[in-house]
Motif scaffolding. Structure first.
Motif, PDB file in Angstrom:
ATOM      1  N   LYS A   1       0.881  -1.197  -0.068  1.00 25.11           N
ATOM      2  CA  LYS A   1       0.190  -0.390  -0.106  1.00 25.11           C
ATOM      3  C   LYS A   1       0.737   1.307   0.180  1.00 25.11           C
ATOM      4  O   LYS A   1       0.625   2.120  -0.750  1.00 25.11           O
ATOM      5  CB  LYS A   1      -1.581   0.008   1.594  1.00 25.11           C
ATOM      6  CG  LYS A   1      -2.016   1.009   0.993  1.00 25.11           C
ATOM      7  CD  LYS A   1      -1.877   2.507   2.023  1.00 25.11           C
ATOM      8  CE  LYS A   1      -2.855   3.459   2.558  1.00 25.11           C
ATOM      9  NZ  LYS A   1      -2.568   4.022   1.222  1.00 25.11           N
ATOM     10  N   LEU A   2       1.726   1.462   0.515  1.00 25.50           N
ATOM     11  CA  LEU A   2       2.802   2.416   1.030  1.00 25.50           C
ATOM     12  C   LEU A   2       3.792   3.133  -0.251  1.00 25.50           C
ATOM     13  O   LEU A   2       4.071   3.598  -0.743  1.00 25.50           O
ATOM     14  CB  LEU A   2       3.626   2.658   2.398  1.00 25.50           C
ATOM     15  CG  LEU A   2       2.548   2.496   3.907  1.00 25.50           C
ATOM     16  CD1 LEU A   2       3.845   1.711   4.832  1.00 25.50           C
ATOM     17  CD2 LEU A   2       1.956   4.013   3.837  1.00 25.50           C
ATOM     18  N   ASN A   3       4.060   1.367  -0.645  1.00 28.63           N
ATOM     19  CA  ASN A   3       4.975   1.429  -2.553  1.00 28.63           C
ATOM     20  C   ASN A   3       4.144   1.676  -3.217  1.00 28.63           C
ATOM     21  O   ASN A   3       4.489   2.726  -4.656  1.00 28.63           O
ATOM     22  CB  ASN A   3       5.787   0.796  -2.390  1.00 28.63           C
ATOM     23  CG  ASN A   3       6.722   0.686  -1.525  1.00 28.63           C
ATOM     24  OD1 ASN A   3       8.028   1.832  -1.641  1.00 28.63           O
ATOM     25  ND2 ASN A   3       7.244  -0.401  -0.730  1.00 28.63           N
ATOM     26  N   THR A   4       2.889   1.444  -3.654  1.00 24.35           N
ATOM     27  CA  THR A   4       1.976   1.539  -4.425  1.00 24.35           C
ATOM     28  C   THR A   4       1.018   3.178  -4.269  1.00 24.35           C
ATOM     29  O   THR A   4       1.406   3.780  -5.303  1.00 24.35           O
ATOM     30  CB  THR A   4       1.183   0.774  -4.512  1.00 24.35           C
ATOM     31  OG1 THR A   4       0.507   0.681  -3.740  1.00 24.35           O
ATOM     32  CG2 THR A   4       2.056  -0.930  -4.979  1.00 24.35           C
ATOM     33  N   GLY A   5       1.078   3.666  -3.388  1.00 27.53           N
ATOM     34  CA  GLY A   5       0.406   4.843  -3.510  1.00 27.53           C
ATOM     35  C   GLY A   5      -1.317   4.407  -3.455  1.00 27.53           C
ATOM     36  O   GLY A   5      -2.070   5.961  -3.094  1.00 27.53           O
ATOM     37  N   ALA A   6      -1.826   3.097  -3.433  1.00 26.02           N
ATOM     38  CA  ALA A   6      -3.385   3.041  -3.752  1.00 26.02           C
ATOM     39  C   ALA A   6      -3.841   3.194  -2.089  1.00 26.02           C
ATOM     40  O   ALA A   6      -3.357   3.471  -1.094  1.00 26.02           O
ATOM     41  CB  ALA A   6      -3.116   2.014  -4.318  1.00 26.02           C
ATOM     42  N   GLY A   7      -5.276   3.443  -2.398  1.00 29.09           N
ATOM     43  CA  GLY A   7      -6.121   3.176  -1.131  1.00 29.09           C
ATOM     44  C   GLY A   7      -5.910   1.637  -0.822  1.00 29.09           C
ATOM     45  O   GLY A   7      -5.758   0.570  -0.750  1.00 29.09           O
ATOM     46  N   TRP A   8      -6.273   1.985   0.140  1.00 27.45           N
ATOM     47  CA  TRP A   8      -6.483   0.497   1.299  1.00 27.45           C
ATOM     48  C   TRP A   8      -7.698  -0.518   1.228  1.00 27.45           C
ATOM     49  O   TRP A   8      -7.497  -1.519   0.621  1.00 27.45           O
ATOM     50  CB  TRP A   8      -7.369   1.150   3.252  1.00 27.45           C
ATOM     51  CG  TRP A   8      -5.865   1.815   3.558  1.00 27.45           C
ATOM     52  CD1 TRP A   8      -6.275   2.561   4.212  1.00 27.45           C
ATOM     53  CD2 TRP A   8      -5.201   1.400   4.814  1.00 27.45           C
ATOM     54  NE1 TRP A   8      -4.957   4.029   4.730  1.00 27.45           N
ATOM     55  CE2 TRP A   8      -4.492   1.978   4.527  1.00 27.45           C
ATOM     56  CE3 TRP A   8      -4.506  -0.226   4.478  1.00 27.45           C
ATOM     57  CZ2 TRP A   8      -3.090   2.156   5.646  1.00 27.45           C
ATOM     58  CZ3 TRP A   8      -3.187  -0.313   5.176  1.00 27.45           C
ATOM     59  CH2 TRP A   8      -2.671   0.646   5.441  1.00 27.45           C
ATOM     60  N   ARG A   9      -8.751   0.125   0.364  1.00 31.02           N
ATOM     61  CA  ARG A   9      -9.514  -1.236  -0.180  1.00 31.02           C
ATOM     62  C   ARG A   9      -8.693  -0.920  -1.292  1.00 31.02           C
ATOM     63  O   ARG A   9      -9.863  -2.520  -1.762  1.00 31.02           O
ATOM     64  CB  ARG A   9     -10.871   0.178  -0.134  1.00 31.02           C
ATOM     65  CG  ARG A   9     -11.254   0.261   0.487  1.00 31.02           C
ATOM     66  CD  ARG A   9     -13.074   1.929   0.152  1.00 31.02           C
ATOM     67  NE  ARG A   9     -12.972   1.972   1.417  1.00 31.02           N
ATOM     68  CZ  ARG A   9     -14.118   1.519   1.931  1.00 31.02           C
ATOM     69  NH1 ARG A   9     -14.625   0.329   1.982  1.00 31.02           N
ATOM     70  NH2 ARG A   9     -15.058   2.224   3.301  1.00 31.02           N
TER      71      ARG A   9
END
Length: 135
Positions: free
Chosen positions: A43-51
């Motif tokens: 999540k932190l590396n991609t910048g995507a949302g939690w969902r």
């Protein structure tokens, strides 16, 4: 589950595992710490949302809840402190440049704000969009 781009290697896991809280407690066992750490790194590396976490990591709510718990109880601070000590012992930290920054700035191009009596302009700098004092 090892082998995906943002996941811990065996050596990295061995460094972090002893620092993590004991698994479980009243009400049952937690999901595997390593699995959730890998999800957090994804999540932190991609910048995507939690969902948007891939299904292989399980429910996003479990990952988010553990992330928030470890942020509030100091687990992440302990991990950083232990790893920093280990790297320092190996001579792998340049203390003149050591910095951990998790800041995030979101602003519109034309936005201006007053901050403690001085004018602050938000605009483009060498590092991207940010704020600069202009008074």
């Amino acid at each position: 589950m090892v082998g995906f781009r943002h996941e811990l290697s065996e050596a990295q896991w061995r460094l972090v595992e002893p620092i993590l809280p004991a698994n479980g407690g009243r009400g049952g066992q937690w999901r595997c710490h390593r699995e959730l750490l890998d999800a957090m790194f994804w999540k932190l590396n991609t910048g995507a949302g939690w969902r948007d976490l891939p299904e292989r990591y399980g429910p996003w709510q479990s990952v988010y809840d553990r992330f928030r718990r470890w942020e509030h109880d100091g687990t992440f601070a302990r991990i950083l402190a232990v790893l920093r000590l280990q790297l320092d012992e190996l001579g792998r930290i340049d203390w003149d440049t050591w910095c951990v920054d998790g800041s995030n700035i979101r602003a519109g191009r034309a936005l201006r704000a007053l901050k403690k009596g001085s004018e602050v302009a938000l605009g483009r700098s060498h590092g991207g969009w940010g704020s600069k004092s202009i008074s």
